[in-house]
Design an enzyme around this catalytic site. Structure first.
Site, PDB file in Angstrom:
ATOM      1  CG  ASP A   1      -2.019   1.004   1.133  1.00  0.00           C
ATOM      2  OD1 ASP A   1      -2.445   1.317   0.004  1.00  0.00           O
ATOM      3  OD2 ASP A   1      -2.452   1.505   2.194  1.00  0.00           O
TER       4      ASP A   1
ATOM      5  CG  HIS B   1      -3.453  11.057   2.511  1.00  0.00           C
ATOM      6  ND1 HIS B   1      -4.515  10.978   3.397  1.00  0.00           N
ATOM      7  CD2 HIS B   1      -2.639  10.004   2.825  1.00  0.00           C
ATOM      8  CE1 HIS B   1      -4.349   9.937   4.210  1.00  0.00           C
ATOM      9  NE2 HIS B   1      -3.226   9.339   3.882  1.00  0.00           N
TER      10      HIS B   1
ATOM     11  CD  GLU C   1      -5.890   5.558   4.736  1.00  0.00           C
ATOM     12  OE1 GLU C   1      -5.338   6.350   5.510  1.00  0.00           O
ATOM     13  OE2 GLU C   1      -5.243   4.719   4.062  1.00  0.00           O
TER      14      GLU C   1
ATOM     15  CD  GLU D   1      -5.282   3.216  -0.053  1.00  0.00           C
ATOM     16  OE1 GLU D   1      -4.675   2.385  -0.765  1.00  0.00           O
ATOM     17  OE2 GLU D   1      -4.965   3.477   1.120  1.00  0.00           O
TER      18      GLU D   1
ATOM     19  CG  ASP E   1      -5.515   1.113   3.867  1.00  0.00           C
ATOM     20  OD1 ASP E   1      -5.509   0.030   4.477  1.00  0.00           O
ATOM     21  OD2 ASP E   1      -4.649   2.000   4.024  1.00  0.00           O
TER      22      ASP E   1
ATOM     23  NE  ARG F   1      -7.223   7.291   9.714  1.00  0.00           N
ATOM     24  CZ  ARG F   1      -6.533   7.025   8.611  1.00  0.00           C
ATOM     25  NH1 ARG F   1      -5.294   6.580   8.671  1.00  0.00           N
ATOM     26  NH2 ARG F   1      -7.089   7.199   7.432  1.00  0.00           N
TER      27      ARG F   1
ATOM     28  CD  GLN G   1      -2.395   4.951  10.623  1.00  0.00           C
ATOM     29  OE1 GLN G   1      -3.616   5.110  10.513  1.00  0.00           O
ATOM     30  NE2 GLN G   1      -1.562   5.247   9.650  1.00  0.00           N
TER      31      GLN G   1
ATOM     32  CE  LYS H   1      -3.172   2.589   7.288  1.00  0.00           C
ATOM     33  NZ  LYS H   1      -3.925   3.548   6.470  1.00  0.00           N
TER      34      LYS H   1
ATOM     35  CB  THR I   1      -7.698  -4.263   2.728  1.00  0.00           C
ATOM     36  OG1 THR I   1      -6.765  -3.903   3.752  1.00  0.00           O
ATOM     37  CG2 THR I   1      -7.534  -3.324   1.549  1.00  0.00           C
TER      38      THR I   1
ATOM     39  CB  THR J   1      -5.612   8.258   1.301  1.00  0.00           C
ATOM     40  OG1 THR J   1      -5.626   7.213   2.261  1.00  0.00           O
ATOM     41  CG2 THR J   1      -6.880   9.082   1.431  1.00  0.00           C
TER      42      THR J   1
ATOM     43  CD  GLU K   1      -6.445  13.538   4.069  1.00  0.00           C
ATOM     44  OE1 GLU K   1      -6.093  14.489   3.360  1.00  0.00           O
ATOM     45  OE2 GLU K   1      -6.648  12.395   3.612  1.00  0.00           O
TER      46      GLU K   1
END
Lengths: 412, 412
Positions: B122, B129, B192, B194, B226, B230, B233, B246, B250, B344, B358
């Site tokens: 990824d 981003h 996310e 993608e 994805d 958070r 993370q 993650k 997915t 992203t 974001e």
């Protein structure tokens, strides 16, 4: 015709071992499963061809299971059955009941990757290694180290069995003179002394397992060299972790030493952090939480052999059981054949540093070799040989892992 | 009996598309390859069962290639043959030559992962981003972003096809009140936006490819969500990058839109950084370096649908071709079925932010939805639907990707 194999005192493949691997030969290039004893591989497909195995009711025959290019189907069997098979083989071998047609001199077999590897993850679980690396990159060890095993996903397709060579990669690095990014072959090639742990029984997606239950999901262990290009790593690490600096090649020893074989060498981890870990990471018995596996690294340069470090698996702050439990923690599921690298295994002494980044202070202080040669990072043609052994004291069982070796080929 | 399928103006599966996927049905639960047209899947195993395909001399029959639970063997064919097959199908379909027994209403097929995925990586290739995320975590974008596509290895086994649900993971996070590490279900679930790119022709281990040559190794594209936790993370990112945050799931859209189908929508990337990149990353023709693929994200909460963002693939700083070239750079090799997530895809406008991290400033500023509801991070039962389309202007070809959807299940 049957015969008895005598095991020399320096052979890693004793009756206490009975490891599993995948072999092929010139006369039979079809890869199939095998074990090793002394200087021989025992072809397990040939061995089980005309036998029945009573305990295996409801399963495919052991012949069908072993007559395959990977150990995945065998590893996925119930652990009690695998134990039975291993014990049966050891007993028969001890009695000299080895059909001659199944025994092939090790020097004439080609060894393959022992399993079809789905996921490969690599941990960073040696406190000493992480402290040393943090200091060398101008930082301190990150707080999360103490709460969970650090880990990242590696590149499965670049795992190769010893003794396959590894090629020096190209990549982007900061030029030491200009400090500008440059595309060129890596100049700072390193090894990392690790072990690898193969998963047997799957963990379903969405499920977690306890440390106590982790043993039910471990097939066995190999040696693992996580070749590293330190200059590429310096460029790419922030913020997403290592990628090309590790993904160009990872070597493993081809014989999987089973968990069963290693249990007699269970021991206390060097670091006792009982009580500081989350409950799901607590070992039921700290005295059997790790393994006393002696490790050593040899450099072969210009035909001269130099022992450059020793270490021990028990030095890991987070044990293999804790690593397996952590791997399954968020519900990603584990599959038969998944491989966990333990991370570099470094000890407290300066003779127990598990990579050249640490041992040479990122190349700044090369190691003085016995013949006056100096070892900074690895040169083309340098060969690294990892070795591991257990036991061997009076009345103790004894086994070894064989070699995990690889030579650095020049960049193309 | 043959019949003609009429394609409604809002169907993504036009004659300009001819995507590839893997289906099964209640009456035939064996997964096999298919294409989609209008509201129908066309079973390609059934379609080629009694046909010969002259161009395929020396290969297995298309029936054998498509009568499999993955598209890997088809994708590994020479790109000229794949193009021929796709053109042939489009021509026949346009003429109404679709045997009725091959056409199955889409609403009665189950869609599977279209390929057996070996490696999954990824990227993080949207400048906007990465700048936004760096600012939100109190840093600045790292210098290496401008010299090479940022990328990490993901967890292959947790890739699921839309519309499979995804379960909220447990994990370790810093408690927002006490700032201490806590083990609990993630509270900050995010998506996310993608796309994913599937590899066709392998790249041998040790070899590199140029950006110009990358097209020869791309089979096609899907949408990719994805999913990100958070808070997990935030705990684990330093120093090894994302793992559990993650790896719990997915989602991808199940129909692969081929590179051929997308070439008419080639365009200039939004960012022109020609001249600042390394030579091996230079596009031969900047006007065809990226793709004009319109993207959108819809939230389905309590039965109400909210369009929460739009974006465009061409916003990526590093193009998919550059990502493929970078992936092979250090010699790890690419395999048929390897999947690359683009990272992203965020644009410059505040309506073009590709994730909630974001869009809500890490949850601090929830989005006000039209019905007065507020969207911070995702709640259990929230469903995210990614969509993508190309063309459709006067005289232009037109296609879509279908949906990539997934609902958040509660933690267990």
């Amino acid at each position: 015709m049957a015969f008895k194999i005598s095991v020399s005192p320096d052979s890693p493949f004793t009756l206490d071992n009975i490891p599993f691997g995948v072999i092929s030969t010139e006369s039979n290039p079809q890869p199939r499963c095998a074990t090793a004893l002394g200087d021989y591989a025992i072809d397990l497909a040939a061995y089980w061809k005309d036998r029945t195995y009573a305990q295996l009711k409801g399963y495919r025959s052991l012949y069908a299971i072993f007559n395959q290019p990977s150990l995945n189907e065998f590893a996925a069997l119930d652990s009690a059955i695998r134990s039975d098979v291993r014990t049966y083989l050891a007993t028969e071998f001890a009695a000299g009941n080895i059909p001659e047609r199944c025994a092939i001199p090790l020097k004439s077999v080609k060894l393959h990757l022992p399993m079809t590897i789905g996921g490969y993850v690599d941990f960073a679980c040696s406190l000493e290694h992480c402290k040393n690396c943090a200091a060398l990159t101008g930082g301190t060890i990150s707080k999360n180290f103490y709460y969970a095993p650090l880990v990242y996903n590696g590149r499965t397709s670049s795992i190769v069995p010893s003794p396959e060579p590894v090629r020096r990669p190209h990549g982007i690095l900061y030029d030491p003179e200009t400090k500008q990014p440059t595309f060129c072959p890596s100049k700072n090639m390193d090894y990392e002394l690790e072990m690898g742990c193969f998963i047997s029984k799957p963990v379903l997606m969405g499920e977690r397992i306890s440390v106590e239950n982790a043993a039910n999901h471990i097939f066995g262990f190999v040696l693992l060299n996580d070749w590293s290009a330190r200059d590429l790593q310096g460029f790419e690490m922030n913020p997403l972790g290592p990628f090309h600096s590790k993904g160009f090649g990872t070597s493993i020893s081809p014989w999987i030493v089973t968990l069963d074989a290693l249990l007699p060498f269970s021991c206390k981890p060097w670091h006792d952090h009982t009580g500081t870990e989350f409950e799901h990471q607590r070992h039921p018995d700290q005295t059997k939480a790790s393994f006393d596996i002696r490790l050593e690294v040899t450099l072969l340069r210009n035909g001269v052999s130099h022992k450059i470090t020793t270490s021990n698996l028990s030095y890991l702050y987070w044990t293999p059981y804790q690593q397996v439990a952590h791997y399954a923690l968020a519900g990603c599921g584990l599959e038969t054949g998944d491989l966990l690298g333990t991370g570099t295994i470094t000890g407290e002494s300066k003779n127990e540093l598990g990579c050249l980044f640490e041992a040479t202070l990122n190349g700044a202080k090369p190691i003085e070799l016995a013949n006056g040669d100096r070892l900074g990072f690895l040169k083309d043609g340098d060969e690294i040989i990892l070795g591991a052994s257990c036991g061997g004291g009076e009345g103790q069982p004894r086994l070894g892992f064989g070699e995990c070796r690889g030579i650095i080929l020049p960049a193309v």
